[in-house]
Design a protein around this motif. Structure first.
Motif, mmCIF file in Angstrom:
data_model
loop_
_atom_site.group_PDB
_atom_site.id
_atom_site.type_symbol
_atom_site.label_atom_id
_atom_site.label_comp_id
_atom_site.label_asym_id
_atom_site.label_seq_id
_atom_site.Cartn_x
_atom_site.Cartn_y
_atom_site.Cartn_z
ATOM 1 N N TRP A 760 -0.463 -7.951 -16.133
ATOM 2 C CA TRP A 760 -0.986 -6.748 -15.473
ATOM 3 C C TRP A 760 -2.213 -7.088 -14.633
ATOM 4 O O TRP A 760 -2.420 -6.509 -13.562
ATOM 5 N N GLY A 761 -3.014 -8.014 -15.107
ATOM 6 C CA GLY A 761 -4.222 -8.379 -14.382
ATOM 7 C C GLY A 761 -3.952 -9.035 -13.043
ATOM 8 O O GLY A 761 -4.828 -9.111 -12.180
ATOM 9 N N VAL A 762 -2.705 -9.510 -12.833
ATOM 10 C CA VAL A 762 -2.304 -10.046 -11.532
ATOM 11 C C VAL A 762 -1.856 -8.908 -10.623
ATOM 12 O O VAL A 762 -2.239 -8.830 -9.462
ATOM 13 N N HIS A 763 -1.026 -8.041 -11.153
ATOM 14 C CA HIS A 763 -0.548 -6.860 -10.438
ATOM 15 C C HIS A 763 -0.113 -5.818 -11.451
ATOM 16 O O HIS A 763 0.585 -6.142 -12.400
ATOM 17 N N PRO A 764 -0.560 -4.585 -11.278
ATOM 18 C CA PRO A 764 -1.348 -4.040 -10.164
ATOM 19 C C PRO A 764 -2.852 -4.208 -10.307
ATOM 20 O O PRO A 764 -3.592 -3.732 -9.455
ATOM 21 N N GLY A 765 -3.284 -4.866 -11.400
ATOM 22 C CA GLY A 765 -4.707 -5.020 -11.624
ATOM 23 C C GLY A 765 -5.339 -6.085 -10.749
ATOM 24 O O GLY A 765 -4.678 -6.743 -9.934
ATOM 25 N N THR A 766 -6.638 -6.292 -10.960
ATOM 26 C CA THR A 766 -7.395 -7.288 -10.193
ATOM 27 C C THR A 766 -8.177 -8.202 -11.130
ATOM 28 O O THR A 766 -9.124 -8.851 -10.709
ATOM 29 N N ASP A 767 -7.755 -8.262 -12.376
ATOM 30 C CA ASP A 767 -8.457 -9.077 -13.360
ATOM 31 C C ASP A 767 -8.256 -10.565 -13.099
ATOM 32 O O ASP A 767 -9.094 -11.392 -13.483
ATOM 33 N N ILE A 768 -7.132 -10.904 -12.444
ATOM 34 C CA ILE A 768 -6.794 -12.308 -12.192
ATOM 35 C C ILE A 768 -6.452 -12.451 -10.715
ATOM 36 O O ILE A 768 -5.511 -11.805 -10.227
ATOM 37 N N THR A 769 -7.199 -13.275 -9.985
ATOM 38 C CA THR A 769 -6.965 -13.456 -8.546
ATOM 39 C C THR A 769 -7.131 -14.926 -8.178
ATOM 40 O O THR A 769 -7.799 -15.697 -8.886
ATOM 41 N N TRP A 770 -6.545 -15.311 -7.043
ATOM 42 C CA TRP A 770 -6.717 -16.680 -6.557
ATOM 43 C C TRP A 770 -8.170 -16.959 -6.187
ATOM 44 O O TRP A 770 -8.663 -18.071 -6.385
#
Length: 945
Positions: A760-770
């Motif tokens: 979830w933190g990848v999508h739609p969340g923003t907890d995990i990003t490049w």
């Protein structure tokens, strides 16, 4: 800024000034719909219809968004919180099964009809077992069943699919088999697969087996002494108290409904005779306890055309540009046209029939409903009414059907409307219920159905049609998209689906995205309820998963396209529902967790239930409030609407966060704050500290902190949240380099479960990003690789979005191919894909896959979840040239993007809020200030022109 030559500048501006060429945004077919998932959906947010388009018999199945089972009630179980410490301690001690048992017995929400139910059930079951309503014993070998009806079994979706829609109770079935002489003296096995829900099975008048439960295969050993050569009589009493009933078979390569010698294989056996004879013994069982309510179909409009000749040049379509479905064909030298729409300004469904020659329109129109006891009555010589009452529920409804013609005659004959010799005919359908809000059912269905008819009586169809399309296009025309073209565009939609995997058809991807927008507009408008698991379309009294609102992904996925695809107003019904859920969720938070704020578990319904439901191994999931609050923040981020943030979003977000301030506890092993008890949605059972929970809670807390800073309020609470944020259990990377789904490193690399919740933190969340957590992004990617590409329809859609966030456009597009895989094929139904009408196939139909798929295509073209607006971040090689106009980015920006040969060729950015803009394309970046209402043009190198 790099200087651009005058000639180049003129060329770029001229290209950008060219009006985009609109693609033919039409679903079309060469034949009528044979089943519901081939019919075409129309709707206005409140009324929905499914158009079959038959020539001799046309069928429009219709719905009204507020017709549900159940009624206003309390869902929380008072006193449940006293068991919370015990459940938590059992999880700490590693006793998951014991924790789930305590939770199931004491912590689940309150069901309807649960008080006194067991006594009523016992008495009713004793009555049907004593055969008090039978003249003779149906189990007896000599019983005369010649008057009984027949049913072909098994029925995988229950006997409802065999013509017994909505039936619960006790049914008897009879059949026989011939025992070969060679089997005499041998014990045999009777295999009947699975039965919903209880059976009493008799052979030659003697009880030989009985069991209860959908998960149990009925394989009964029959001693040789109870058999004889030749005919042996089988009788089965099936008890079904709610939901689907009957023989549902079993998913196995071995045959079922067979008798075979013990020790041998089913394939060597004798099949049971089909069809079975059946008799409905009692269809009035006591109302079963239910955790939540089901969305209901309203009724069916049937048009029966007389003296029809074989049709030629048949064409059935749904025009997304106008929201009108249309059927055309020729017969006896006459061209016939039917148009279908659901008008929002006038709140009517309209069906308009014309012919190329005068006096050729003639038909019978009838209304019926699957609801038991539904009735039809005459209102006047042009109008009939359908009245329905939901079984064991608080809601009733009325629908009016009114016909106007040009010339010809109209009459009511036996509750049917008949039209003969008309040049044109228009049918107007309305519907309403007594629902006013989730606590009030004092409305008047008759008023709601009559008022629209009174308003349109003097209007012609052309005026209603024009008002319909004009209003619809204020939503739809905000975005245009061209992803390229191919010869396949000339094919019917169902044939395009069949070819998509192996034959390039980029325009089908564009059509699918716009179809998702169409479905959102048609199922979710300001003033309506949010779209449920099936939007507003459902034909079953026992729909899959109740056609409710599943809040551990499905409700939220319905609204992923809303902001990005320029349909922000369609988000409004979800916000209104969240406000009601916050009210109801306060009671659940107090009763189950002794906590302040509000909580939402993994499902809700029209009556805004927020308590844990079904089973403790998946129903206790506490993060629904955090996820729906994410949508409030996203709406603010896209619109920059401070009034919305101040008046509506932040108060709800704050109270959702307050719940977690009270709920989170310190893990004795790590010292982290963790969520317990909860689960990683529908996977792994009841646990302490699932990764998804912590991602959602961090997201909520982070957004609350940001909102309070923007609004300049709640400094003390903000400090509390900042302290808590740092202590929440972090994302962890496991021994195989995967992102852990739980606190412990127990992920199974062979696990292919449909939920990938810890991403979830990848999508739609923003907890995990490049940009900020590349190692976690790599770990999340490893997890998705292990989980695999296959999945149910909505799961495939989510994976499209994941791979787009991973910036792997080709993998994302491969997932799109799986989503487009035909769910109805010569070989049978696949595990997930699309039905001929482009509805998402879980299977069965769930609309969230349509919305998730639309979102995924958009994510290939634009992402703005971080600090930059990324252009074409995951453009697949299959879409080398195209444009999108009207796509939205966070910060209050609307963009027109063009690309050619796989490279950006230009972008226009319109600022709606005057915020600073940061664009990124590959390794190029542009930063500039903006003024509200002004448009900025940039070239392929992100130089402002």
């Amino acid at each position: 800024m790099v200087r651009v030559s005058t000639l180049l500048l003129m060329t770029i501006l001229a290209a950008q000034a060219q009006p985009p060429v609109r693609q033919p945004l039409t679903l079309w077919y060469r034949q009528p719909a044979r089943q519901w998932v081939e019919a075409l959906p129309i709707g206005n947010g409140r009324l929905g219809g499914m158009v079959f388009g038959g020539v001799e018999t046309d069928h429009i199945q219709f719905n009204e968004e507020t017709l549900w089972t159940g009624g206003p009630r309390e869902y929380q179980r008072e006193g449940a919180a006293q068991y919370l410490p015990q459940i938590r301690q059992l999880l700490v001690d590693g006793k998951q099964a014991e924790a789930e048992k305590v939770a199931q017995e004491h912590f689940m929400g309150k069901q309807s009809n649960e008080e006194g139910y067991e006594q009523k059930k016992t008495a009713w079951l004793a009555s049907v077992r004593n055969l008090t309503s039978a003249r003779a014993n149906p189990a007896a070998t000599a019983f005369d069943d010649r008057a009984w009806k027949t049913m072909t079994v098994p029925t995988a979706d229950g006997w409802e699919k065999a013509g017994l829609e909505g039936l619960d109770g006790a049914l008897w079935f009879r059949t026989s088999f011939d025992l070969p002489q060679a089997w005499v003296g041998k014990d045999v096995v009777l295999d009947m697969g699975r039965i919903r829900d209880q059976d009493f099975t008799y052979l030659n008048g003697e009880l030989v087996g009985s069991d209860e439960g959908i998960a149990k295969n009925r394989r009964y050993k029959i001693p040789a002494a109870k058999l004889h050569a030749g005919k042996n009589q089988l009788a089965i009493q099936v008890i079904n108290l709610f939901d689907k009933g009957g023989f549902i078979g079993v998913k196995t390569s071995q045959p079922t409904f067979v008798v075979y010698p013990e020790g041998q294989q089913p394939a060597e056996g004798v099949p049971l005779a089909k069809p079975f004879k059946y008799w409905v013994q009692d269809e009035t069982p006591p109302a079963s306890p239910r955790y939540q309510a089901d969305y209901q179909p309203f009724g069916d409009l049937w048009l029966q055309f007389k003296n029809t000749a074989p049709a030629t040049d048949y064409h059935r379509e749904l025009d997304l540009m106008t929201a009108i479905s249309r059927v055309t064909y020729a017969a006896n030298g006459v061209n016939f046209t039917r148009e279908y729409l659901v008008n929002a300004p006038d709140q009517v469904m309209a069906v308009h029939l014309t012919a190329s020659q005068p006096g050729k329109i003639g038909f019978e129109a009838t209304l019926n409903s699957p609801h038991r006891g539904a009735s039809v009555r005459k209102i006047d010589d042009q109008t009939i009414a359908l009245a329905v009452q939901v079984r064991d529920g608080a809601l009733k409804g009325e629908s009016l059907l009114h016909i106007q013609t040009k010339k010809g005659k109209i009459a009511v004959v036996g509750n049917k409307l008949t039209v003969s010799g008309a040049d044109e005919a228009t049918l107007y359908l309305t519907a309403g219920t007594n629902f006013k809000n989730y606590n009030d059912v004092s409305g008047d269905p008759a008023t709601l159905s009559q008022r629209p008819l009174e308003a349109i009586r003097t209007k012609g169809f052309d005026a209603i049609k024009a008002a319909h399309s004009r209003e619809y296009q204020t939503y739809f025309n905000t975005l245009t998209l061209d992803l390229g073209h191919s010869a396949n565009e000339q094919l019917p939609t169902d044939e395009r689906l069949q070819r998509f995997e192996k034959s390039p058809d980029p325009a089908l991807a564009a059509l699918y995205l716009q179809y998702g927008r169409y479905l959102l507009i048609s199922s979710s408008r300001p003033g309506t309820r949010p779209g449920n698991l099936q939007g507003i379309w459902n034909d079953l009294l026992t729909p899959p998963w109740g056609s409710k609102y599943t809040t551990n992904i499905n409700l939220e996925m319905n609204y992923w396209p809303a902001e990005m695809l320029n349909l922000s107003a369609c988000h409004e019904p979800m916000f209104a529902a969240i406000e009601e859920l916050a009210e109801a969720g306060r009671k659940t938070a107090k009763a189950h967790y002794n906590a302040r704020g509000w909580v939402l578990h993994h499902n809700t319904d029209l009556w805004r239930g927020t308590a844990p439901i079904n089973a403790s191994n998946h129903g206790i999931w506490v993060s629904g409030g955090a996820w729906v609050s994410h949508h409030l923040w996203e709406h603010y981020r896209y619109t920059q609407d401070r009034i919305f943030l101040h008046d509506r979003a932040y108060p709800i977000m704050k109270e959702a966060a307050r719940f977690f301030v009270d709920f989170l506890v310190k893990d004795p092993k790590t010292g982290w704050l963790i969520s317990t008890p909860s689960n990683s949605p529908e996977h792994g059972g009841l646990v302490a500290g699932p990764t998804m929970d912590h991602q959602l809670i961090r997201d909520l807390v982070k957004n609350c902190i940001a909102a309070s800073e923007i609004l300049g309020t709640d400094a003390a609470f903000r400090d509390t949240l900042q302290t808590m944020y740092r202590q929440i259990a972090p994302n962890q990377i496991g021994k195989r380099g995967q992102l852990q789904e739980w606190l412990q490193d127990v992920d199974d690399p062979k696990d292919t479960h449909r939920h990938v919740s810890h991403l979830w933190g990848v999508h739609p969340g923003t907890d995990i990003t490049w940009d900020e957590t590349p190692d976690l992004m790599k770990a999340a990617r490893q997890s998705l690789l292990e989980r695999g590409d296959e999945g149910t329809g909505w799961s495939l859609a989510w994976k499209i979005n994941f791979w787009a966030r991973f910036r792997d456009g080709n993998h994302s597009y491969n997932m799109l191919k799986l989503l487009f895989r035909p769910a109805i094929s010569p070989e049978g139904t696949t595990g997930g894909g699309s039905y001929p009408n482009l509805f998402d196939a879980h299977p069965p139909f769930q609309i969230d896959g349509n919305f998730g798929g639309s979102s995924g295509i958009a994510e290939m073209l634009l992402q703005s979840q971080g600090k930059t607006i990324d252009l074409l971040p995951a453009l697949p090689t299959a879409l080398p040239t195209g444009f999108v106009n009207g796509i939205c980015a966070q910060g209050g920006f609307v963009l027109n993007i063009r690309w050619q040969n796989g490279r950006l060729s230009g972008v226009e950015v319109t600022s709606k809020a005057g915020q600073p803009c940061v664009l990124r394309y590959g390794d190029k970046e542009a930063r500039f200030t903006t003024e509200k209402g002004k448009t900025y043009r940039l070239n392929q190198d992100l130089n402002v022109l």
